[in-house]
Write a protein that holds these residues in place. Structure first.
Motif, PDB file in Angstrom:
ATOM      1  N   THR A   1      71.652 -50.021  38.960  1.00  0.00           N
ATOM      2  CA  THR A   1      71.137 -51.155  38.173  1.00  0.00           C
ATOM      3  C   THR A   1      72.229 -52.209  37.988  1.00  0.00           C
ATOM      4  OG1 THR A   1      69.656 -49.630  37.020  1.00  0.00           O
ATOM      5  CG2 THR A   1      69.979 -51.785  36.015  1.00  0.00           C
TER       6      THR A   1
ATOM      7  N   GLU B   1      83.015 -50.260  34.302  1.00  0.00           N
ATOM      8  CA  GLU B   1      82.434 -48.945  34.560  1.00  0.00           C
ATOM      9  C   GLU B   1      83.364 -47.882  33.975  1.00  0.00           C
ATOM     10  OE1 GLU B   1      79.680 -47.224  35.824  1.00  0.00           O
ATOM     11  OE2 GLU B   1      80.987 -45.566  35.225  1.00  0.00           O
TER      12      GLU B   1
ATOM     13  N   THR C   1      72.488 -42.429  39.557  1.00  0.00           N
ATOM     14  CA  THR C   1      72.441 -42.992  40.910  1.00  0.00           C
ATOM     15  C   THR C   1      72.953 -42.024  41.973  1.00  0.00           C
ATOM     16  OG1 THR C   1      72.600 -45.201  39.976  1.00  0.00           O
ATOM     17  CG2 THR C   1      73.256 -44.983  42.276  1.00  0.00           C
TER      18      THR C   1
ATOM     19  N   ILE D   1      64.313 -41.592  47.006  1.00  0.00           N
ATOM     20  CA  ILE D   1      63.080 -42.182  47.544  1.00  0.00           C
ATOM     21  C   ILE D   1      62.970 -43.643  47.093  1.00  0.00           C
ATOM     22  CG2 ILE D   1      60.558 -41.906  47.744  1.00  0.00           C
ATOM     23  CD1 ILE D   1      62.120 -39.313  48.408  1.00  0.00           C
TER      24      ILE D   1
ATOM     25  N   VAL E   1      83.318 -49.013  27.821  1.00  0.00           N
ATOM     26  CA  VAL E   1      83.213 -49.982  26.719  1.00  0.00           C
ATOM     27  C   VAL E   1      83.102 -49.234  25.398  1.00  0.00           C
ATOM     28  CG1 VAL E   1      81.711 -51.748  25.715  1.00  0.00           C
ATOM     29  CG2 VAL E   1      82.238 -51.787  28.156  1.00  0.00           C
TER      30      VAL E   1
ATOM     31  N   ILE F   1      66.025 -47.023  32.410  1.00  0.00           N
ATOM     32  CA  ILE F   1      65.805 -47.164  33.862  1.00  0.00           C
ATOM     33  C   ILE F   1      65.784 -45.763  34.492  1.00  0.00           C
ATOM     34  CG2 ILE F   1      66.514 -48.348  35.970  1.00  0.00           C
ATOM     35  CD1 ILE F   1      65.953 -50.380  33.836  1.00  0.00           C
TER      36      ILE F   1
ATOM     37  N   SER G   1      64.348 -47.584  43.295  1.00  0.00           N
ATOM     38  CA  SER G   1      63.446 -48.442  44.072  1.00  0.00           C
ATOM     39  C   SER G   1      63.407 -49.862  43.493  1.00  0.00           C
ATOM     40  CB  SER G   1      62.018 -47.877  44.045  1.00  0.00           C
ATOM     41  OG  SER G   1      62.025 -46.491  44.183  1.00  0.00           O
TER      42      SER G   1
HETATM   43  C1  LIG Z   1      66.253 -36.177  39.028  1.00  0.00           C
HETATM   44  C2  LIG Z   1      66.073 -37.637  39.305  1.00  0.00           C
HETATM   45  C3  LIG Z   1      65.298 -38.064  40.384  1.00  0.00           C
HETATM   46  C4  LIG Z   1      65.109 -39.416  40.633  1.00  0.00           C
HETATM   47  N1  LIG Z   1      64.475 -39.816  41.771  1.00  0.00           N
HETATM   48  C5  LIG Z   1      64.328 -41.135  42.036  1.00  0.00           C
HETATM   49  C6  LIG Z   1      63.749 -41.579  43.245  1.00  0.00           C
HETATM   50  O1  LIG Z   1      63.477 -40.796  44.154  1.00  0.00           O
HETATM   51  N2  LIG Z   1      63.515 -42.897  43.398  1.00  0.00           N
HETATM   52  C7  LIG Z   1      63.832 -43.802  42.442  1.00  0.00           C
HETATM   53  O2  LIG Z   1      63.531 -44.967  42.606  1.00  0.00           O
HETATM   54  N3  LIG Z   1      64.467 -43.420  41.307  1.00  0.00           N
HETATM   55  C8  LIG Z   1      64.740 -42.119  41.108  1.00  0.00           C
HETATM   56  N4  LIG Z   1      65.390 -41.708  39.985  1.00  0.00           N
HETATM   57  C9  LIG Z   1      65.842 -42.715  39.040  1.00  0.00           C
HETATM   58  C10 LIG Z   1      67.129 -43.390  39.489  1.00  0.00           C
HETATM   59  O3  LIG Z   1      68.058 -42.448  39.937  1.00  0.00           O
HETATM   60  C11 LIG Z   1      67.667 -44.133  38.282  1.00  0.00           C
HETATM   61  O4  LIG Z   1      66.662 -44.958  37.763  1.00  0.00           O
HETATM   62  C12 LIG Z   1      68.848 -45.019  38.635  1.00  0.00           C
HETATM   63  O5  LIG Z   1      69.830 -44.304  39.340  1.00  0.00           O
HETATM   64  C13 LIG Z   1      69.423 -45.563  37.338  1.00  0.00           C
HETATM   65  O6  LIG Z   1      70.537 -46.330  37.653  1.00  0.00           O
HETATM   66  P1  LIG Z   1      71.384 -46.963  36.484  1.00  0.00           P
HETATM   67  O7  LIG Z   1      72.419 -47.795  37.150  1.00  0.00           O
HETATM   68  O8  LIG Z   1      70.478 -47.606  35.508  1.00  0.00           O
HETATM   69  O9  LIG Z   1      72.020 -45.729  35.738  1.00  0.00           O
HETATM   70  P2  LIG Z   1      73.281 -44.793  36.194  1.00  0.00           P
HETATM   71  O10 LIG Z   1      73.278 -44.547  37.653  1.00  0.00           O
HETATM   72  O11 LIG Z   1      73.248 -43.648  35.292  1.00  0.00           O
HETATM   73  O12 LIG Z   1      74.498 -45.740  35.892  1.00  0.00           O
HETATM   74  C14 LIG Z   1      74.908 -46.069  34.591  1.00  0.00           C
HETATM   75  C15 LIG Z   1      76.401 -46.284  34.637  1.00  0.00           C
HETATM   76  O13 LIG Z   1      76.854 -46.750  33.381  1.00  0.00           O
HETATM   77  C16 LIG Z   1      78.129 -46.188  33.138  1.00  0.00           C
HETATM   78  N5  LIG Z   1      78.398 -46.251  31.690  1.00  0.00           N
HETATM   79  C17 LIG Z   1      77.791 -45.560  30.694  1.00  0.00           C
HETATM   80  N6  LIG Z   1      78.327 -45.889  29.498  1.00  0.00           N
HETATM   81  C18 LIG Z   1      79.288 -46.811  29.751  1.00  0.00           C
HETATM   82  C19 LIG Z   1      80.209 -47.516  28.935  1.00  0.00           C
HETATM   83  N7  LIG Z   1      80.267 -47.345  27.597  1.00  0.00           N
HETATM   84  N8  LIG Z   1      81.076 -48.382  29.523  1.00  0.00           N
HETATM   85  C20 LIG Z   1      81.073 -48.555  30.876  1.00  0.00           C
HETATM   86  N9  LIG Z   1      80.220 -47.899  31.686  1.00  0.00           N
HETATM   87  C21 LIG Z   1      79.342 -47.048  31.144  1.00  0.00           C
HETATM   88  C22 LIG Z   1      77.984 -44.767  33.662  1.00  0.00           C
HETATM   89  O14 LIG Z   1      79.228 -44.177  33.913  1.00  0.00           O
HETATM   90  C23 LIG Z   1      77.159 -44.995  34.915  1.00  0.00           C
HETATM   91  O15 LIG Z   1      77.969 -45.164  36.049  1.00  0.00           O
HETATM   92  C24 LIG Z   1      65.651 -40.369  39.745  1.00  0.00           C
HETATM   93  C25 LIG Z   1      66.454 -39.945  38.692  1.00  0.00           C
HETATM   94  C26 LIG Z   1      66.708 -38.602  38.508  1.00  0.00           C
HETATM   95  C27 LIG Z   1      67.661 -38.180  37.447  1.00  0.00           C
END
Ligand SMILES: Cc1cc2nc3c(=O)[nH]c(=O)nc-3n(C[C@H](O)[C@H](O)[C@H](O)COP(=O)(O)OP(=O)(O)OC[C@H]3O[C@@H](n4cnc5c(N)ncnc54)[C@H](O)[C@@H]3O)c2cc1C
Length: 472
Positions: A12, A31, A41, A47, A172, A331, A337
């Motif tokens: 994201t 990060e 992630t 998928i 943060v 998210i 996706s």
């Molecule tokens: C089991 C499972 C299966 C899934 N399958 C799918 C799929 O097939 N297709 C699909 O579309 N989606 C899927 N998803 C959802 C998808 O993986 C997530 O929606 C997506 O990875 C979320 O990304 P993000 O960047 O929001 O969160 P994250 O990848 O969790 O990233 C958040 C980041 O913020 C950082 N962070 C947290 N707090 C702080 C702070 N205080 N200061 C600085 N950094 C910080 C963390 O270290 C992390 O790196 C699945 C999820 C799971 C768990």
């Protein structure tokens, strides 16, 4: 002062940084971990969903469909492994057939193209290994698979190439509002910006509460997986789903872009983020998967892992702007996706709140890396003649060369741990899971970083590989 500070560099945060780096904005990404893609992630089903699952009218539905349309071209431009392999959702009885009808209508209302219901014979012709008990399926030819961590890395690298700054190991700790700007602090530094974007995944509620009144809670929900050897990789061609239930999309069986077979996930509310694995979870996954694809050989398992979904009670993405603070929270799936569409949506929120500046004149969105094993013999020989480092194999299982690892060190976001090398080039992803190449990668890391081999980490902070008299 920055224009935008993005907190979190999962898919994201990376997609938001990628989109915003098209504009003349000063961007900083903070990060907390020592690499990008360290949260949900890196542990998901990989998928790119077509978009028939989210409820009509939700932000999730809209951004899923738009994001999956954008993904193919972005992956092509940024050299991210992506295969449009299609998906089938199986029905085993008449009541599940009704569910397929509902999913079909929902998909059409969400704007998903090419969806249709297929009967047993067509299903069996398409996927001969699927259980003969399945009576029909919803077929979504536009569903795809990708490499989630390379997708995230490629988006973040492109943002950095276009001027964004990324600070790793920068969690943060506090966020304060002054008259017209935000002050964001880590343990050792403070930064100011006009806009702050909260893309902190499973910590998004904590980060939100640093800045604004409490509004939502993340409900971490674990999903566990089997990753099977390439000998099982062609068991199915498309992603094989069960009918979704109260716990989400259910256990799937799918090929990966790396040639393996992935089986999972289960779904368990854990209270706090918990990515440990359990026997009960795996018993459940095996039994559900065997109902869909009976021939899977689980003895070909090479790795188990778990990820944590950042669900909220709202059941939709929470993406909103309030006084220059933008949440991109809740998210959970289909967040991978939807990511590029989330990036566009956040840009729209900034445009509506303050107006965006003009677009960057020279936005670079091309990325290419050498994948030695995919070259033909002639190209391999030519490359080795030019640079002998491509002739030295480091990872025998995946045929990854010293030259590719060196290229990763020279990229905009270089790896500093053994697993970060794995995510970039694939060394350690094969049958031996790094048994052979990890010591070589460790030596390369120590030489490149100019540090003792005792300080090299496998993965997160504290995961030292070697110990010498208990002194690191
Ligand atoms: C089991 C499972 C299966 C899934 N399958 C799918 C799929 O097939 N297709 C699909 O579309 N989606 C899927 N998803 C959802 C998808 O993986 C997530 O929606 C997506 O990875 C979320 O990304 P993000 O960047 O929001 O969160 P994250 O990848 O969790 O990233 C958040 C980041 O913020 C950082 N962070 C947290 N707090 C702080 C702070 N205080 N200061 C600085 N950094 C910080 C963390 O270290 C992390 O790196 C699945 C999820 C799971 C768990």
């Amino acid at each position: 002062m920055y224009d935008v500070i993005i907190i979190g560099c999962g898919i994201t945060g990376a997609a938001i940084a990628y989109e915003l780096s098209k504009y003349n904005l000063r961007i900083l990404i903070l990060e907390k971990e020592n690499d990008v893609a360290m949260g949900s992630t890196r542990a998901n089903s990989a998928i790119i969903h077509a978009g028939f699952d989210p409820e009509e009218g939700t932000l999730m539905a809209r951004l899923n469909v738009r994001g999956s349309r954008l993904a193919e071209e972005i992956c092509r431009e940024l050299d991210v492994p992506y295969v449009r392999n299609g998906a089938v959702v199986l029905a085993f009885d008449e009541s599940e057939r009704q569910s397929l009808e509902k999913l079909l209508r929902r998909g059409i209302n969400n704007g998903v193209a090419n969806l249709r219901i297929i009967e047993r014979d067509e299903l069996r012709a398409m996927e001969p290994e699927v259980s003969g008990d399945a009576i029909a399926a919803l077929y979504a030819p536009d569903s795809a698979i990708c490499s989630p961590w390379e997708y995230c890395l490629a988006l973040a690298e492109t943002a950095v190439r276009n001027g964004a700054e990324l600070k790793l190991s920068s969690g943060v700790k506090s966020i304060q509002k002054t008259a017209d700007q935000w002050c964001v602090s880590t343990e050792s530094e403070s930064f100011t910006a006009r806009f702050v974007v909260n893309a902190a995944g499973s910590q998004a509620d904590v980060v939100h509460d640093l800045a604004l009144e409490h509004e939502f809670e993340i409900l971490p929900t674990r999903g566990q997986y089997y990753l099977l050897d390439k000998s099982e990789g062609s068991r199915v061609r498309s992603t094989v789903f069960r009918c979704p239930g109260v716990n989400g999309k259910g256990v799937l069986v799918a090929p990966t872009v790396h040639g393996n077979l992935i089986v999972g996930p289960d779904s368990e509310l854990t209270g706090t983020v918990d990515v440990s694995t359990t026997k009960e979870g795996f018993d459940y996954i095996r039994s559900r998967a065997a109902e869909s694809v009976p021939g899977i050989s689980f003895s070909a398992n090479i790795r188990n892992f778990a990820g944590s979904r950042a669900r909220t009670a709202k059941g939709d993405f929470i993406i909103a702007e309030n006084g220059g603070f933008i949440d991109a929270a809740g998210i959970c799936s289909p967040g991978l996706s939807a990511a590029p569409a989330v990036g566009e949506y956040v840009a729209e929120l900034i445009e509506n709140a303050a107006g965006l500046p003009g677009k960057r004149e020279h936005f670079t969105n091309k990325r290419k890396r050498i994948r030695f094993r995919e070259l033909d013999d002639e190209a391999k020989a030519e490359l080795i003649a030019k640079d002998p480092a491509y002739g030295r194999i480091v990872c025998r299982c995946e045929m990854i060369t010293e030259g590719e690892i060196r290229d990763a060190f020279d990229a905009p976001i270089p790896p500093t741990t053994i697993d970060a090398v794995k995510r970039r080039v694939g060394a350690g992803m094969g049958r031996c899971q790094g048994g052979f190449c990890s010591p070589l990668v460790l030596e390369m890391l120590a030489a490149r970083l100019g540090v003792s081999r005792y300080s090299i980490l496998k993965d997160s902070e504290g995961s030292f590989v070697l110990k010498k008299n208990n002194v690191h």
